[in-house]
Design an enzyme around this catalytic site. Structure first.
Site, PDB file in Angstrom:
ATOM      1  N   ALA A   1       0.857  -1.184   0.000  1.00 29.11           N
ATOM      2  CA  ALA A   1       0.000   0.000   0.000  1.00 29.11           C
ATOM      3  C   ALA A   1       0.896   1.239   0.000  1.00 29.11           C
ATOM      4  O   ALA A   1       2.081   1.160   0.291  1.00 29.11           O
ATOM      5  CB  ALA A   1      -0.928   0.010   1.210  1.00 29.11           C
ATOM      6  N   PHE A   2       0.311   2.383  -0.326  1.00 31.33           N
ATOM      7  CA  PHE A   2       1.146   3.579  -0.528  1.00 31.33           C
ATOM      8  C   PHE A   2       1.826   4.047   0.756  1.00 31.33           C
ATOM      9  O   PHE A   2       2.763   4.836   0.712  1.00 31.33           O
ATOM     10  CB  PHE A   2       0.315   4.716  -1.144  1.00 31.33           C
ATOM     11  N   LYS A   3       1.361   3.564   1.904  1.00 31.06           N
ATOM     12  CA  LYS A   3       1.981   3.956   3.174  1.00 31.06           C
ATOM     13  C   LYS A   3       3.490   3.660   3.187  1.00 31.06           C
ATOM     14  O   LYS A   3       4.252   4.336   3.861  1.00 31.06           O
ATOM     15  CB  LYS A   3       1.321   3.238   4.354  1.00 31.06           C
ATOM     16  N   ASP A   4       3.884   2.649   2.395  1.00 29.49           N
ATOM     17  CA  ASP A   4       5.311   2.316   2.332  1.00 29.49           C
ATOM     18  C   ASP A   4       6.153   3.464   1.782  1.00 29.49           C
ATOM     19  O   ASP A   4       7.337   3.567   2.084  1.00 29.49           O
ATOM     20  CB  ASP A   4       5.538   1.099   1.425  1.00 29.49           C
TER      21      ASP A   4
ATOM     22  N   LEU B   1       6.653   5.397   5.000  1.00 31.74           N
ATOM     23  CA  LEU B   1       7.082   4.678   6.209  1.00 31.74           C
ATOM     24  C   LEU B   1       8.367   3.892   6.004  1.00 31.74           C
ATOM     25  O   LEU B   1       8.968   3.424   6.969  1.00 31.74           O
ATOM     26  CB  LEU B   1       5.955   3.788   6.723  1.00 31.74           C
TER      27      LEU B   1
END
Ligand SMILES: *Cc1c(COP(=O)(O)O)cnc(C)c1O
Length: 494
Positions: free
Chosen positions: A108-111, A114
């Site tokens: 997911a784009f959170k990577d 993060l």
């Protein structure tokens, strides 16, 4: 350049301090003292790879980092943990450009943010010679949790604790978190929704007793949520990257404005696009796409932010949010950076469950367009795009794609458009399969196999692996027990 609080401009922090602290001591969010303007022309950035571009953008925000420090953080983040060399591939389908932000370790784009945040925090700690341990407290609607666990696992001197809504995440999201190894991690389900988890975490940040207890144990609190400026800034980069890609491929002319569509929950991702525009990226409309939790749609259309409504559980759980924290940063900007007014509105939201902005502030929202997609539209769009273009998108991306189609039809705006594609379709395989009419499947894993066959692609390794992994994190708590869960985790002396 320093950072100030949205609720008090007299609170002033260096970038390193702001990153470590996560949230201002008055509960406000850190914003740049002055929004940086890009000195290079956009054309000068053509040809840069993702990492080099990331350096060019981030140096405007993390001004106390030395060049080699920042480059080192970037190298550690955007490496072979991503399954695509470009880091963010761009795929053209049905007249739009999908910015695939899901090629990192948790799909997911959170990577995108993060994977670098832990390195930014570690570098900042060294720079400020802070000899303390850090406890990262995180609320997640499903994707931040695993991405943060992945980013912070086994990082020296950092412990991480994740709170997720027990019944509010997909099966794959839950398994990703509950099977996560790493001695310094704790994952706790709460009986409540994401807003409860996020409010709980914010309250812990404002709890002076807890802070004292932690400080007695030589521990500092920080946040991995998009309230942390160290998470927001890395997200600005991919909008530049997407634009430059269109420019290089002659899809647009130099200076031509594009639209950006972002499936929105906590308002972090779209705020990064707004920051990119403020820096000078030629963006026409910022299209804010919501699911049936359409508080933001109403806000953009009426100027009133009103959370007095039912919380809905949808097929795009990472957007099941009523209180979008990062909107506070936008409010600050459209009020001409009035900290007093921002504080008043945020306070109204707490006390009266709503606030209304003035017509003058509303005028400044003209760059935005807000709309939402019903559940049945989300399903239909997935099926339609697969049928017409053999392209599989996840439910969150489908919210954006659905809103985009309606926007194009109702406005006739033909600007080239980037759609933020925020998760791999395999991460939400059960819902994607249902949208495609696949029936009689025994579990989510079998569904993934069917999807892989249909779309002629492979199930991403990180998901395939989940099958049969041991559940490690079994803690569940009530909303009011979050503090004692933190104390237990600290006391366990991990
Ligand atoms: C977090 C998330 C969103 C929403 O992003 P915000 O920055 O919270 O607005 C959308 N899609 C997916 C897949 C997510 O994980």
């Amino acid at each position: 350049m320093n950072y100030i609080s949205t609720r008090n401009k007299n609170i002033l922090k260096s970038p390193s301090q702001a990153i470590i602290q996560g949230i201002s001591e008055d509960g406000g969010l850190f914003v740049p003292e002055e929004m940086p303007i890009l000195k290079e022309s956009i054309d000068q950035l053509i040809g840069k790879g993702y990492k080099d571009l990331a350096f060019t953008i981030m140096k405007y925000f993390f001004t106390d980092f030395k060049e080699e420090e920042l480059r080192n953080c970037i190298d550690l983040a955007y490496n072979n943990k991503f399954d695509s060399e470009e880091i963010v591939p761009i795929v053209q389908r049905d007249g739009a450009f999908f910015l695939e932000l899901f090629h990192g370790p948790t799909l997911a784009f959170k990577d995108m943010a993060l994977s670098i945040l832990p390195h930014l925090i570690n570098t900042a700690l060294k720079k400020l010679s802070i000899d303390k341990k850090i406890l990262i407290l995180t609320a997640t609607s499903g994707d931040t949790g695993k991405a943060a666990l992945e980013g912070f696992s086994d990082v020296d001197n950092i412990k991480i604790m994740v709170f997720y809504p027990q019944d509010g995440v997909s099966q794959i999201q839950k398994l990703q978190m509950l099977t996560h190894q790493g001695d310094n991690t704790s994952v706790v389900g709460i009986n409540g929704n994401f807003d409860d988890a996020q409010n709980g975490v914010k309250n812990l940040f404002n709890d002076n007793n807890l802070k004292k207890e932690l400080s007695d144990n030589n521990i500092l609190l920080s946040s991995a949520n998009s309230i942390n400026i160290g998470r927001l800034v890395p997200q600005i980069v991919y909008y530049f990257y997407g634009y430059l890609n269109l420019l290089e491929n002659k899809e647009i002319k130099s200076g031509e404005k594009i639209n950006v569509v972002v499936p929105t929950g906590n308002f972090g991702n779209i705020l990064a696009a707004y920051y990119a525009k403020s820096m000078g990226l030629p963006i026409n409309k910022l299209i804010c796409a919501s699911n049936e939790n359409n508080v933001l749609t109403d806000f953009f259309n009426t100027g009133t932010y009103d959370i007095q409504r039912d919380f809905k559980m949808t097929s795009s759980p990472s957007m099941d949010i009523l209180i979008s924290s990062n909107l506070e940063r936008l409010i600050f900007e459209i009020s001409d950076r009035e900290d007093g007014l921002t504080k008043e509105l945020v306070n109204d939201l707490q006390v009266r469950k709503k606030y209304k902005i003035s017509p003058e502030m509303g005028e400044k929202l003209r760059d935005f367009y807000g709309d939402f997609a019903h559940e049945n539209q989300v399903e239909k769009s997935i099926a339609q795009l697969f049928k017409t273009s053999a392209y599989l998108i996840d439910t969150h991306t489908s919210v954006a794609y659905s809103v985009y189609k309606d926007y194009k039809e109702s406005t006739g705006d033909k600007s080239k458009t980037l759609i933020a594609s925020t998760a791999s379709p395999f991460k939400f395989g059960a819902s994607v399969g249902k949208a495609l009419g696949i029936k009689d499947i025994k579990d989510d894993f079998e569904m993934l196999e069917v999807l892989a066959r249909m779309s002629n692609s492979d199930i991403p390794e990180n998901i395939k692996d989940l099958k049969g992994k041991r559940i490690i994190h079994k803690n569940i708590c009530q909303k009011h027990e979050m503090k004692s869960m933190v104390e237990k985790f600290i006391g366990s002396g991990v």
